[in-house]
Design a protein around this motif. Sequence first.
Motif, PDB file in Angstrom:
ATOM      1  N   ARG A   1       0.849  -1.204   0.000  1.00 42.49           N
ATOM      2  CA  ARG A   1       0.000   0.000   0.000  1.00 42.49           C
ATOM      3  C   ARG A   1       0.875   1.241   0.000  1.00 42.49           C
ATOM      4  NH1 ARG A   1      -3.318   2.259   5.039  1.00 42.49           N
ATOM      5  NH2 ARG A   1      -1.220   3.063   5.392  1.00 42.49           N
ATOM      6  N   PHE A   2       0.666   2.077  -1.024  1.00 42.26           N
ATOM      7  CA  PHE A   2       1.372   3.355  -1.121  1.00 42.26           C
ATOM      8  C   PHE A   2       0.389   4.464  -0.773  1.00 42.26           C
ATOM      9  CE2 PHE A   2       3.630   0.486  -3.871  1.00 42.26           C
ATOM     10  CZ  PHE A   2       4.964   0.853  -3.769  1.00 42.26           C
ATOM     11  N   SER A   3       0.787   5.345   0.142  1.00 42.41           N
ATOM     12  CA  SER A   3      -0.074   6.474   0.483  1.00 42.41           C
ATOM     13  C   SER A   3       0.391   7.693  -0.295  1.00 42.41           C
ATOM     14  CB  SER A   3       0.025   6.733   1.989  1.00 42.41           C
ATOM     15  OG  SER A   3      -0.379   8.053   2.272  1.00 42.41           O
ATOM     16  N   TYR A   4      -0.552   8.412  -0.900  1.00 49.27           N
ATOM     17  CA  TYR A   4      -0.154   9.666  -1.564  1.00 49.27           C
ATOM     18  C   TYR A   4      -0.537  10.888  -0.741  1.00 49.27           C
ATOM     19  CZ  TYR A   4      -4.751   8.871  -3.891  1.00 49.27           C
ATOM     20  OH  TYR A   4      -6.071   8.591  -4.176  1.00 49.27           O
ATOM     21  N   ALA A   5      -0.625  10.686   0.571  1.00 47.86           N
ATOM     22  CA  ALA A   5      -0.761  11.830   1.481  1.00 47.86           C
ATOM     23  C   ALA A   5       0.644  12.399   1.715  1.00 47.86           C
ATOM     24  CB  ALA A   5      -1.414  11.387   2.779  1.00 47.86           C
ATOM     25  N   ASN A   6       1.291  12.733   0.644  1.00 47.71           N
ATOM     26  CA  ASN A   6       2.668  13.208   0.687  1.00 47.71           C
ATOM     27  C   ASN A   6       2.915  14.061  -0.562  1.00 47.71           C
ATOM     28  OD1 ASN A   6       5.393  13.413   1.417  1.00 47.71           O
ATOM     29  ND2 ASN A   6       5.426  11.303   2.146  1.00 47.71           N
ATOM     30  N   SER A   7       3.841  15.016  -0.495  1.00 49.08           N
ATOM     31  CA  SER A   7       4.020  15.960  -1.613  1.00 49.08           C
ATOM     32  C   SER A   7       4.484  15.255  -2.892  1.00 49.08           C
ATOM     33  CB  SER A   7       5.065  17.011  -1.234  1.00 49.08           C
ATOM     34  OG  SER A   7       6.325  16.373  -1.109  1.00 49.08           O
ATOM     35  N   VAL A   8       4.222  15.872  -4.039  1.00 48.52           N
ATOM     36  CA  VAL A   8       4.655  15.290  -5.316  1.00 48.52           C
ATOM     37  C   VAL A   8       6.186  15.158  -5.334  1.00 48.52           C
ATOM     38  CG1 VAL A   8       4.841  15.728  -7.796  1.00 48.52           C
ATOM     39  CG2 VAL A   8       2.646  15.901  -6.690  1.00 48.52           C
ATOM     40  N   GLU A   9       6.876  16.109  -4.729  1.00 45.91           N
ATOM     41  CA  GLU A   9       8.353  16.034  -4.696  1.00 45.91           C
ATOM     42  C   GLU A   9       8.783  14.751  -3.972  1.00 45.91           C
ATOM     43  OE1 GLU A   9       6.778  19.027  -3.350  1.00 45.91           O
ATOM     44  OE2 GLU A   9       6.726  19.484  -5.496  1.00 45.91           O
ATOM     45  N   HIS A  10       8.141  14.469  -2.839  1.00 49.08           N
ATOM     46  CA  HIS A  10       8.482  13.250  -2.106  1.00 49.08           C
ATOM     47  C   HIS A  10       8.076  12.000  -2.879  1.00 49.08           C
ATOM     48  CE1 HIS A  10       8.833  15.323   2.069  1.00 49.08           C
ATOM     49  NE2 HIS A  10       9.962  15.334   1.395  1.00 49.08           N
ATOM     50  N   LEU A  11       6.923  12.082  -3.543  1.00 52.02           N
ATOM     51  CA  LEU A  11       6.491  10.922  -4.337  1.00 52.02           C
ATOM     52  C   LEU A  11       7.501  10.670  -5.453  1.00 52.02           C
ATOM     53  CD1 LEU A  11       2.630  11.537  -4.637  1.00 52.02           C
ATOM     54  CD2 LEU A  11       3.770   9.841  -3.217  1.00 52.02           C
ATOM     55  N   GLU A  12       7.938  11.754  -6.098  1.00 56.51           N
ATOM     56  CA  GLU A  12       8.905  11.601  -7.208  1.00 56.51           C
ATOM     57  C   GLU A  12      10.206  10.975  -6.701  1.00 56.51           C
ATOM     58  OE1 GLU A  12       7.478  15.297 -10.086  1.00 56.51           O
ATOM     59  OE2 GLU A  12       9.235  15.551  -8.804  1.00 56.51           O
ATOM     60  N   GLU A  13      10.682  11.485  -5.583  1.00 57.59           N
ATOM     61  CA  GLU A  13      11.933  10.962  -5.026  1.00 57.59           C
ATOM     62  C   GLU A  13      11.742   9.493  -4.622  1.00 57.59           C
ATOM     63  OE1 GLU A  13      14.969  11.864  -4.873  1.00 57.59           O
ATOM     64  OE2 GLU A  13      15.739  10.454  -3.368  1.00 57.59           O
ATOM     65  N   GLY A  14      10.594   9.190  -4.006  1.00 53.46           N
ATOM     66  CA  GLY A  14      10.309   7.810  -3.586  1.00 53.46           C
ATOM     67  C   GLY A  14      10.298   6.861  -4.782  1.00 53.46           C
ATOM     68  N   MET A  15       9.685   7.306  -5.884  1.00 54.62           N
ATOM     69  CA  MET A  15       9.592   6.447  -7.075  1.00 54.62           C
ATOM     70  C   MET A  15      10.962   6.260  -7.727  1.00 54.62           C
ATOM     71  SD  MET A  15       6.583   5.306  -7.167  1.00 54.62           S
ATOM     72  CE  MET A  15       6.501   5.447  -5.409  1.00 54.62           C
ATOM     73  N   LEU A  16      11.780   7.307  -7.686  1.00 56.72           N
ATOM     74  CA  LEU A  16      13.138   7.210  -8.232  1.00 56.72           C
ATOM     75  C   LEU A  16      13.948   6.173  -7.446  1.00 56.72           C
ATOM     76  CD1 LEU A  16      14.184   8.926 -10.553  1.00 56.72           C
ATOM     77  CD2 LEU A  16      15.291  10.424  -8.872  1.00 56.72           C
ATOM     78  N   ARG A  17      13.823   6.251  -6.126  1.00 54.99           N
ATOM     79  CA  ARG A  17      14.549   5.298  -5.268  1.00 54.99           C
ATOM     80  C   ARG A  17      14.052   3.868  -5.516  1.00 54.99           C
ATOM     81  NH1 ARG A  17      14.930   8.109   0.737  1.00 54.99           N
ATOM     82  NH2 ARG A  17      15.737  10.109   0.052  1.00 54.99           N
ATOM     83  N   LEU A  18      12.747   3.747  -5.676  1.00 51.51           N
ATOM     84  CA  LEU A  18      12.162   2.424  -5.902  1.00 51.51           C
ATOM     85  C   LEU A  18      12.634   1.861  -7.243  1.00 51.51           C
ATOM     86  CD1 LEU A  18      10.216   0.696  -4.255  1.00 51.51           C
ATOM     87  CD2 LEU A  18       8.328   1.716  -5.520  1.00 51.51           C
ATOM     88  N   GLU A  19      12.720   2.741  -8.240  1.00 50.44           N
ATOM     89  CA  GLU A  19      13.174   2.328  -9.573  1.00 50.44           C
ATOM     90  C   GLU A  19      14.595   1.766  -9.491  1.00 50.44           C
ATOM     91  OE1 GLU A  19      13.217   5.550 -12.484  1.00 50.44           O
ATOM     92  OE2 GLU A  19      12.452   4.081 -13.937  1.00 50.44           O
ATOM     93  N   ARG A  20      15.468   2.466  -8.767  1.00 53.76           N
ATOM     94  CA  ARG A  20      16.856   2.012  -8.622  1.00 53.76           C
ATOM     95  C   ARG A  20      16.892   0.676  -7.877  1.00 53.76           C
ATOM     96  NH1 ARG A  20      18.462   6.874  -5.891  1.00 53.76           N
ATOM     97  NH2 ARG A  20      18.144   8.518  -7.391  1.00 53.76           N
ATOM     98  N   TYR A  21      16.090   0.600  -6.822  1.00 52.03           N
ATOM     99  CA  TYR A  21      16.042  -0.621  -6.013  1.00 52.03           C
ATOM    100  C   TYR A  21      15.612  -1.816  -6.884  1.00 52.03           C
ATOM    101  CZ  TYR A  21      13.845  -4.073  -2.947  1.00 52.03           C
ATOM    102  OH  TYR A  21      13.471  -5.237  -2.345  1.00 52.03           O
ATOM    103  N   LEU A  22      14.577  -1.611  -7.711  1.00 52.25           N
ATOM    104  CA  LEU A  22      14.078  -2.724  -8.532  1.00 52.25           C
ATOM    105  C   LEU A  22      15.114  -3.115  -9.591  1.00 52.25           C
ATOM    106  CD1 LEU A  22      10.337  -1.621  -8.855  1.00 52.25           C
ATOM    107  CD2 LEU A  22      11.215  -3.547  -7.515  1.00 52.25           C
ATOM    108  N   ALA A  23      15.825  -2.115 -10.109  1.00 48.45           N
ATOM    109  CA  ALA A  23      16.870  -2.401 -11.109  1.00 48.45           C
ATOM    110  C   ALA A  23      17.984  -3.239 -10.462  1.00 48.45           C
ATOM    111  CB  ALA A  23      17.434  -1.099 -11.669  1.00 48.45           C
ATOM    112  N   GLU A  24      18.379  -2.852  -9.249  1.00 50.81           N
ATOM    113  CA  GLU A  24      19.427  -3.627  -8.521  1.00 50.81           C
ATOM    114  C   GLU A  24      18.934  -5.043  -8.249  1.00 50.81           C
ATOM    115  OE1 GLU A  24      20.575  -1.778  -4.825  1.00 50.81           O
ATOM    116  OE2 GLU A  24      21.148   0.037  -5.916  1.00 50.81           O
ATOM    117  N   ARG A  25      17.689  -5.132  -7.858  1.00 54.86           N
ATOM    118  CA  ARG A  25      17.107  -6.431  -7.533  1.00 54.86           C
ATOM    119  C   ARG A  25      17.132  -7.358  -8.756  1.00 54.86           C
ATOM    120  NH1 ARG A  25      13.001  -7.894  -3.257  1.00 54.86           N
ATOM    121  NH2 ARG A  25      12.060  -9.749  -4.123  1.00 54.86           N
ATOM    122  N   ARG A  26      16.791  -6.758  -9.914  1.00 55.67           N
ATOM    123  CA  ARG A  26      16.813  -7.535 -11.165  1.00 55.67           C
ATOM    124  C   ARG A  26      18.243  -7.987 -11.482  1.00 55.67           C
ATOM    125  NH1 ARG A  26      13.901  -3.389 -13.605  1.00 55.67           N
ATOM    126  NH2 ARG A  26      11.761  -3.726 -12.917  1.00 55.67           N
ATOM    127  N   ALA A  27      19.191  -7.054 -11.272  1.00 54.13           N
ATOM    128  CA  ALA A  27      20.599  -7.357 -11.590  1.00 54.13           C
ATOM    129  C   ALA A  27      21.110  -8.432 -10.639  1.00 54.13           C
ATOM    130  CB  ALA A  27      21.434  -6.109 -11.467  1.00 54.13           C
TER     131      ALA A  27
END
Length: 381
Positions: free
Chosen positions: A355-381
């Motif tokens: 569950r992802f909550s979007y009771a958080n600023s777009v800046e934080h959401l963007e940063e969170g998604m960027l971090r998640l993207e890197r994490y998933l890429a590492e996980r795949r690697a």
Amino acid sequence: MECNPLCQELTSFRVMDVLERASELERQGRHIIHLEIGEPDFPTPAAVKAAAVAAIEAGHTHYTHSLGIPELREAIADHYHQEYGVVVDPERILVTPGTSPAMLLVFSLMLRPGQRVILTDPCYACYPNFLRFAGAVPHFVPLRPEAGFQLDVAAVREVLPDVAGILINSPANPTGVVLESRALKELADLGITVFSDEIYHGLVYTGRARSMLEFTDDCFVFNGFSKRYAMTGWRLGYVIAPERYVERLRTMQQNFFLCTSSIAQWAGVAALTQTAAEVEHMRAVYDERRHYLIARLQQLGFGIGVEPTGAFYVFADARHWTEDSVGFAFDVLERAGVGVAPGVDFGPSGEGFLRFSYANSVEHLEEGMLRLERYLAERRA
Ligand SMILES: Cc1ncc(COP(=O)(O)O)c(C=O)c1O
């Protein structure tokens, strides 16, 4: 002395473990993006704060009528009339220190040991505990992602008769789903008590949420100020009950809580009568974030079968990465610095979801998604 066994049965919330670990990491200097918390990031509207200050200065600092101040109960009745066209006698309203105490009072009043109450799976994690504490037994009806997490009333019918009631929540935590009016109508016709938690009303982005009171007067409606008015810390909620139960609820309130904070109650009058523009602004901002988060999560490979149209949550399918949402949530926290709520917290059908909550600023959401993207890429690697 042994504890009451009913208390020993209460389960804790895994998302709180995520939050506590996140705080530990923050104390060690890590920066964490919090998408696990279901709490508005907006300040309480100015008119509400001003009304609280005015209440203090006017000396409204004493016990009130146990059911609540008449001004607030009338404002709640007007609100239900304006939003849903239903006529509610203010005498049927009991104001409580949050929606949660309203549930505690109502379930203690209405349920007897061993009685079964239907809950959806997934559902708000505290519901089963409220029922168990009243001695009742939750009976879970699974919601299927393929069916857009909509409640299948036929599945409810299958477990009747031997059931005391059903507890519904629309818009729902954790799925963000708004129940179809057809389902509400069918539930009203089942002949069991419907307990309807309407705390996310007002946070709906397409269509509208219908109140259970539009379909039957013979139900219990819970609502509160925490979410729509960004007032979690004020502790203000209420229940609209069938008239025949109000006197008993009043006796319980007199004994157990005396009344709700006088200051919060005056603030609540202002919330209902003076914040339309701010509430609409918050709703519009949540909607922008919702669009952003859904699109980004889909881009990252999460499954979102049916778009969530209410509350401030996206319940995302992570089953092609994991069947262990708790392990996954902790890994995301430790390695990516993003807090998310494990789906299994909300019931066994939530396993493999986050569950992802979007009771958080777009800046934080963007940063969170960027971090998640890197994490998933590492996980795949
Ligand atoms: C579905 C649902 N009901 C009730 C509550 C609690 O509301 P309150 O702050 O009014 O006690 C929450 C809080 O997250 C919730 O998600």
